[in-house]
Write a protein that holds these residues in place. Structure first.
Motif, PDB file in Angstrom:
ATOM      1  N   SER A   1       0.891  -1.217   0.122  1.00 39.22           N
ATOM      2  CA  SER A   1      -0.158   0.058  -0.067  1.00 39.22           C
ATOM      3  C   SER A   1       0.956   1.258   0.225  1.00 39.22           C
ATOM      4  O   SER A   1       2.019   1.284   0.568  1.00 39.22           O
ATOM      5  N   ARG A   2       0.450   2.142  -0.810  1.00 41.13           N
ATOM      6  CA  ARG A   2       1.187   3.470  -0.703  1.00 41.13           C
ATOM      7  C   ARG A   2       0.044   4.645  -0.781  1.00 41.13           C
ATOM      8  O   ARG A   2      -0.998   4.550  -1.341  1.00 41.13           O
TER       9      ARG A   2
ATOM     10  N   GLY B   1      13.175  -2.398   6.765  1.00 42.46           N
ATOM     11  CA  GLY B   1      12.633  -3.773   6.531  1.00 42.46           C
ATOM     12  C   GLY B   1      13.416  -4.901   7.257  1.00 42.46           C
ATOM     13  O   GLY B   1      14.327  -4.806   7.822  1.00 42.46           O
ATOM     14  N   SER B   2      12.866  -5.951   7.000  1.00 40.03           N
ATOM     15  CA  SER B   2      13.436  -7.048   7.569  1.00 40.03           C
ATOM     16  C   SER B   2      13.208  -8.572   6.709  1.00 40.03           C
ATOM     17  O   SER B   2      12.299  -8.300   5.988  1.00 40.03           O
TER      18      SER B   2
ATOM     19  N   ALA C   1       4.200   0.338   2.643  1.00 39.60           N
ATOM     20  CA  ALA C   1       4.302  -0.725   3.411  1.00 39.60           C
ATOM     21  C   ALA C   1       4.215  -1.757   2.541  1.00 39.60           C
ATOM     22  O   ALA C   1       3.071  -1.748   1.645  1.00 39.60           O
ATOM     23  N   SER C   2       4.961  -2.966   2.757  1.00 43.89           N
ATOM     24  CA  SER C   2       4.739  -4.146   2.028  1.00 43.89           C
ATOM     25  C   SER C   2       5.090  -5.423   2.796  1.00 43.89           C
ATOM     26  O   SER C   2       5.913  -5.293   3.798  1.00 43.89           O
TER      27      SER C   2
ATOM     28  N   TRP D   1       8.610  -0.880   4.885  1.00 41.34           N
ATOM     29  CA  TRP D   1       8.029   0.532   5.126  1.00 41.34           C
ATOM     30  C   TRP D   1       9.130   1.660   4.739  1.00 41.34           C
ATOM     31  O   TRP D   1      10.175   1.558   5.084  1.00 41.34           O
ATOM     32  N   THR D   2       8.316   2.489   4.111  1.00 40.71           N
ATOM     33  CA  THR D   2       9.055   3.810   3.798  1.00 40.71           C
ATOM     34  C   THR D   2       8.203   5.173   4.020  1.00 40.71           C
ATOM     35  O   THR D   2       7.084   4.900   4.073  1.00 40.71           O
ATOM     36  N   SER D   3       9.029   6.235   4.376  1.00 43.59           N
ATOM     37  CA  SER D   3       8.515   7.458   4.583  1.00 43.59           C
ATOM     38  C   SER D   3       9.293   8.258   3.513  1.00 43.59           C
ATOM     39  O   SER D   3      10.524   8.198   3.632  1.00 43.59           O
TER      40      SER D   3
END
Length: 174
Positions: free
Chosen positions: A7-8, A68-69, A23-24, A47-49
């Motif tokens: 999702s973005r 992330g992991s 996030a994915s 996840w990113t911002s």
């Protein structure tokens, strides 16, 4: 059982600035790379911002943070890999919109197996973008890389590369 969810969301509170987040979750068992393997289990979360802003003199500045992991790496059945990174960059048009100068600084941090031994890779990129046509872009970049940690030497792995991008769009090709 295999799945990918992502999702973005972007918000544009003022005309010149955009904030985004993503996030994915990617879960795939036994993905074969090639005819005979190797076989990898992919269990990755990210996840990113980010923020993008247009500058009054025509350039733009952007920044991001992400983390992330990845678990179950090579069927080890355990948590294997954490990563995070951030970066800022600026793109400035020169003369007209066909030629741009870019400058970027980013840091990528990795840790294997939750052992506390993190590796930071710091990159400084200087580049030129040239678009002779609206569907063609040439990018020349020099990246200075520096690895920072207590247990590995820094490699002499700077890179100079030329990237050619072509937009395949039916409305442009006549």
């Amino acid at each position: 059982r295999d799945s990918y969810y992502g999702s973005r969301i972007e918000i544009n509170p003022v005309g010149w600035m955009t904030f985004g987040t993503h996030a994915s979750l990617n879960r795939h068992d036994d993905a074969a790379l090639g005819d005979r393997g190797p076989v990898y289990d992919i269990d990755r979360t990210v996840w990113t911002s980010d923020v993008h802003a247009r500058l009054p003199w025509g350039g733009r500045v952007e920044g991001f943070y992400g983390a992330g992991s990845m678990d179950d790496f090579l069927e080890s059945q355990q948590h294997r890999f954490d990563y995070s990174g951030w970066g800022v960059w600026m793109i400035q048009p020169l003369f007209d919109d066909r030629l741009e100068l870019g400058l970027r600084y980013d840091v990528f941090t990795t840790e294997f197996g939750g052992d506390g031994d993190e590796t930071d890779q710091e990159n400084v990129t200087v580049g030129l973008n040239y678009s002779p046509e609206e569907y063609l872009r040439l990018q020349l970049n020099y990246i200075h890389k520096e690895t920072v940690n207590d247990f590995e030497p820094d490699l002499d792995d700077d890179i100079l590369f030329l990237n050619i991008q072509f937009l395949f769009d039916a409305s442009l090709i006549r």
